[in-house]
Design a protein around this motif. Structure first.
Motif, PDB file in Angstrom:
ATOM      1  N   TRP A  50      13.382   1.235  20.056  1.00  0.00           N
ATOM      2  CA  TRP A  50      11.921   1.278  19.755  1.00  0.00           C
ATOM      3  C   TRP A  50      11.656  -0.340  19.675  1.00  0.00           C
ATOM      4  CZ3 TRP A  50      15.789   1.163  16.041  1.00  0.00           C
ATOM      5  CH2 TRP A  50      15.471   0.756  14.885  1.00  0.00           C
ATOM      6  N   ASP A  51      10.488  -0.319  19.692  1.00  0.00           N
ATOM      7  CA  ASP A  51       9.868  -1.932  19.924  1.00  0.00           C
ATOM      8  C   ASP A  51       9.456  -2.438  18.606  1.00  0.00           C
ATOM      9  OD1 ASP A  51       7.523  -0.426  19.472  1.00  0.00           O
ATOM     10  OD2 ASP A  51       6.459  -1.029  21.151  1.00  0.00           O
ATOM     11  N   GLY A  52       9.975  -1.915  17.253  1.00  0.00           N
ATOM     12  CA  GLY A  52       9.710  -2.372  16.194  1.00  0.00           C
ATOM     13  C   GLY A  52       8.190  -2.466  15.733  1.00  0.00           C
ATOM     14  N   ASP A  59       8.350  -8.459  11.294  1.00  0.00           N
ATOM     15  CA  ASP A  59       9.328  -7.296  11.224  1.00  0.00           C
ATOM     16  C   ASP A  59      10.261  -7.404   9.896  1.00  0.00           C
ATOM     17  OD1 ASP A  59       8.568  -6.937  13.946  1.00  0.00           O
ATOM     18  OD2 ASP A  59      10.403  -6.713  14.559  1.00  0.00           O
ATOM     19  N   ASP A  60      10.120  -6.490   9.019  1.00  0.00           N
ATOM     20  CA  ASP A  60      10.942  -7.104   7.710  1.00  0.00           C
ATOM     21  C   ASP A  60      11.446  -5.358   7.175  1.00  0.00           C
ATOM     22  OD1 ASP A  60       8.892  -5.598   6.124  1.00  0.00           O
ATOM     23  OD2 ASP A  60       7.820  -7.529   5.971  1.00  0.00           O
ATOM     24  N   ASP A  61      12.052  -5.544   5.981  1.00  0.00           N
ATOM     25  CA  ASP A  61      12.599  -4.324   5.454  1.00  0.00           C
ATOM     26  C   ASP A  61      11.619  -3.302   4.955  1.00  0.00           C
ATOM     27  OD1 ASP A  61      15.280  -5.752   5.745  1.00  0.00           O
ATOM     28  OD2 ASP A  61      15.374  -6.302   3.638  1.00  0.00           O
ATOM     29  N   THR A  62      10.537  -3.688   5.139  1.00  0.00           N
ATOM     30  CA  THR A  62       9.281  -2.562   4.502  1.00  0.00           C
ATOM     31  C   THR A  62       8.798  -1.812   5.579  1.00  0.00           C
ATOM     32  OG1 THR A  62       7.542  -4.159   4.643  1.00  0.00           O
ATOM     33  CG2 THR A  62       8.670  -4.092   2.378  1.00  0.00           C
ATOM     34  N   ASN A  63       9.193  -2.276   6.831  1.00  0.00           N
ATOM     35  CA  ASN A  63       8.450  -1.672   7.874  1.00  0.00           C
ATOM     36  C   ASN A  63       9.407  -1.116   9.131  1.00  0.00           C
ATOM     37  OD1 ASN A  63       8.756  -4.179   9.427  1.00  0.00           O
ATOM     38  ND2 ASN A  63       6.836  -4.995   8.987  1.00  0.00           N
ATOM     39  N   MET A  64      10.652  -1.466   8.998  1.00  0.00           N
ATOM     40  CA  MET A  64      11.658  -1.122  10.217  1.00  0.00           C
ATOM     41  C   MET A  64      11.850   0.394  10.320  1.00  0.00           C
ATOM     42  SD  MET A  64      12.174  -3.891  11.662  1.00  0.00           S
ATOM     43  CE  MET A  64      13.387  -3.237  13.089  1.00  0.00           C
ATOM     44  N   LYS A  96       3.245   6.564   4.302  1.00  0.00           N
ATOM     45  CA  LYS A  96       4.004   7.130   3.083  1.00  0.00           C
ATOM     46  C   LYS A  96       5.576   6.230   3.167  1.00  0.00           C
ATOM     47  CE  LYS A  96       6.020  11.264   1.342  1.00  0.00           C
ATOM     48  NZ  LYS A  96       7.254  10.689   0.953  1.00  0.00           N
ATOM     49  N   VAL A  97       6.164   6.266   4.481  1.00  0.00           N
ATOM     50  CA  VAL A  97       7.317   5.553   4.280  1.00  0.00           C
ATOM     51  C   VAL A  97       7.079   4.201   4.083  1.00  0.00           C
ATOM     52  CG1 VAL A  97       9.177   4.959   6.203  1.00  0.00           C
ATOM     53  CG2 VAL A  97       8.124   7.472   6.072  1.00  0.00           C
ATOM     54  N   LEU A  98       6.215   3.502   4.819  1.00  0.00           N
ATOM     55  CA  LEU A  98       6.007   2.210   4.183  1.00  0.00           C
ATOM     56  C   LEU A  98       5.931   1.866   3.009  1.00  0.00           C
ATOM     57  CD1 LEU A  98       3.337   1.108   7.099  1.00  0.00           C
ATOM     58  CD2 LEU A  98       5.678   0.598   7.246  1.00  0.00           C
ATOM     59  N   ILE A  99       5.114   2.798   2.172  1.00  0.00           N
ATOM     60  CA  ILE A  99       4.990   2.320   0.676  1.00  0.00           C
ATOM     61  C   ILE A  99       6.430   2.531   0.016  1.00  0.00           C
ATOM     62  CG2 ILE A  99       3.974   3.197  -1.449  1.00  0.00           C
ATOM     63  CD1 ILE A  99       1.387   3.616   0.167  1.00  0.00           C
ATOM     64  N   GLU A 100       7.081   3.721   0.654  1.00  0.00           N
ATOM     65  CA  GLU A 100       8.551   4.044   0.024  1.00  0.00           C
ATOM     66  C   GLU A 100       9.548   2.998   0.226  1.00  0.00           C
ATOM     67  OE1 GLU A 100      10.155   7.468   1.937  1.00  0.00           O
ATOM     68  OE2 GLU A 100       8.658   8.917   0.955  1.00  0.00           O
ATOM     69  N   ASP A 101       9.226   2.173   1.263  1.00  0.00           N
ATOM     70  CA  ASP A 101      10.123   1.100   1.604  1.00  0.00           C
ATOM     71  C   ASP A 101       9.899  -0.238   1.078  1.00  0.00           C
ATOM     72  OD1 ASP A 101      11.724   3.074   2.835  1.00  0.00           O
ATOM     73  OD2 ASP A 101      11.275   2.339   4.880  1.00  0.00           O
ATOM     74  N   GLY A 102       8.676  -0.193   0.167  1.00  0.00           N
ATOM     75  CA  GLY A 102       8.434  -1.189  -0.559  1.00  0.00           C
ATOM     76  C   GLY A 102       7.196  -2.192  -0.398  1.00  0.00           C
ATOM     77  N   MET A 103       6.381  -1.549   0.827  1.00  0.00           N
ATOM     78  CA  MET A 103       5.457  -2.299   1.238  1.00  0.00           C
ATOM     79  C   MET A 103       4.290  -1.917  -0.055  1.00  0.00           C
ATOM     80  SD  MET A 103       3.305  -2.112   4.947  1.00  0.00           S
ATOM     81  CE  MET A 103       4.396  -2.541   5.716  1.00  0.00           C
ATOM     82  N   HIS A 104       3.431  -3.139  -0.008  1.00  0.00           N
ATOM     83  CA  HIS A 104       2.178  -2.964  -0.929  1.00  0.00           C
ATOM     84  C   HIS A 104       1.272  -1.762  -0.539  1.00  0.00           C
ATOM     85  CE1 HIS A 104      -1.560  -3.961  -3.135  1.00  0.00           C
ATOM     86  NE2 HIS A 104      -0.722  -4.578  -3.974  1.00  0.00           N
ATOM     87  N   GLY A 105       0.781  -1.257  -1.390  1.00  0.00           N
ATOM     88  CA  GLY A 105      -0.211   0.069  -0.848  1.00  0.00           C
ATOM     89  C   GLY A 105      -1.336  -0.553  -0.062  1.00  0.00           C
ATOM     90  N   PHE A 106      -2.107  -1.553  -0.375  1.00  0.00           N
ATOM     91  CA  PHE A 106      -3.028  -2.283   0.165  1.00  0.00           C
ATOM     92  C   PHE A 106      -2.750  -2.519   1.711  1.00  0.00           C
ATOM     93  CE2 PHE A 106      -5.581  -5.883   2.199  1.00  0.00           C
ATOM     94  CZ  PHE A 106      -6.657  -5.386   2.004  1.00  0.00           C
ATOM     95  N   ARG A 107      -1.446  -3.167   2.001  1.00  0.00           N
ATOM     96  CA  ARG A 107      -0.948  -3.400   3.398  1.00  0.00           C
ATOM     97  C   ARG A 107      -0.591  -2.323   4.007  1.00  0.00           C
ATOM     98  NH1 ARG A 107       4.743  -6.275   4.703  1.00  0.00           N
ATOM     99  NH2 ARG A 107       4.487  -6.764   6.905  1.00  0.00           N
TER     100      ARG A 107
END
Length: 136
Positions: A50-52, A59-64, A96-107
């Motif tokens: 995939w292209d990330g 690219d960081d741990d909250t979105n991979m 949902k997955v982004l938030i589970e992985d630590g991304m701030h809800g606004f982002r």
């Protein structure tokens, strides 16, 4: 003369089998790199590429993980195996997955808005990745 066939545009390759229960249900799909059960279990097999994350982001741990799942679902839509009418469910799943992985809800909401408003063409079956041949 021998030839190879390949596609461009991939940045990452999965090294181990990955499974997750998703909210995308009702499909029984089995491709060489992506599987999806009727109950929504998404399996990405080793070698899935995939292209990330796309757009103006790092690219960081909250979105991979989210980017891998989202790209897999969009690939299935481009293949015509999931209808485009599921795109909002898939985009909300990404959020949902982004938030589970630590991304701030606004982002994560900003990400949802970005893919929902600007990524429709990436899901369209007419935009399958081109297959190249070398040597021509």
């Amino acid at each position: 003369m021998k030839q190879i066939k390949y596609t461009k545009g991939y940045k990452y390759r999965l090294e181990e089998l990955y499974e997750n229960d998703t909210s995308v249900v009702g499909y029984d799909i089995d491709t060489p790199w992506i599987k999806l059960t009727v109950l929504g279990v998404l399996t990405l097999l080793p070698g899935f590429a995939w292209d990330g994350p796309s757009g103006p982001t790092k690219d960081d741990d909250t979105n991979m993980r989210g980017s891998a799942e989202h790209d897999a679902f969009y690939k299935l839509m481009r293949m015509g195996l999931i209808p485009l009418s599921e795109r909002d469910v898939i985009d909300r799943w990404l959020q949902k997955v982004l938030i589970e992985d630590g991304m701030h809800g606004f982002r994560a909401s900003y990400w949802y808005s970005g893919v929902h408003n600007f990524a429709a063409e990436a899901a369209n079956p007419k935009n399958k990745k081109k297959i190249f041949t070398a040597p021509v």
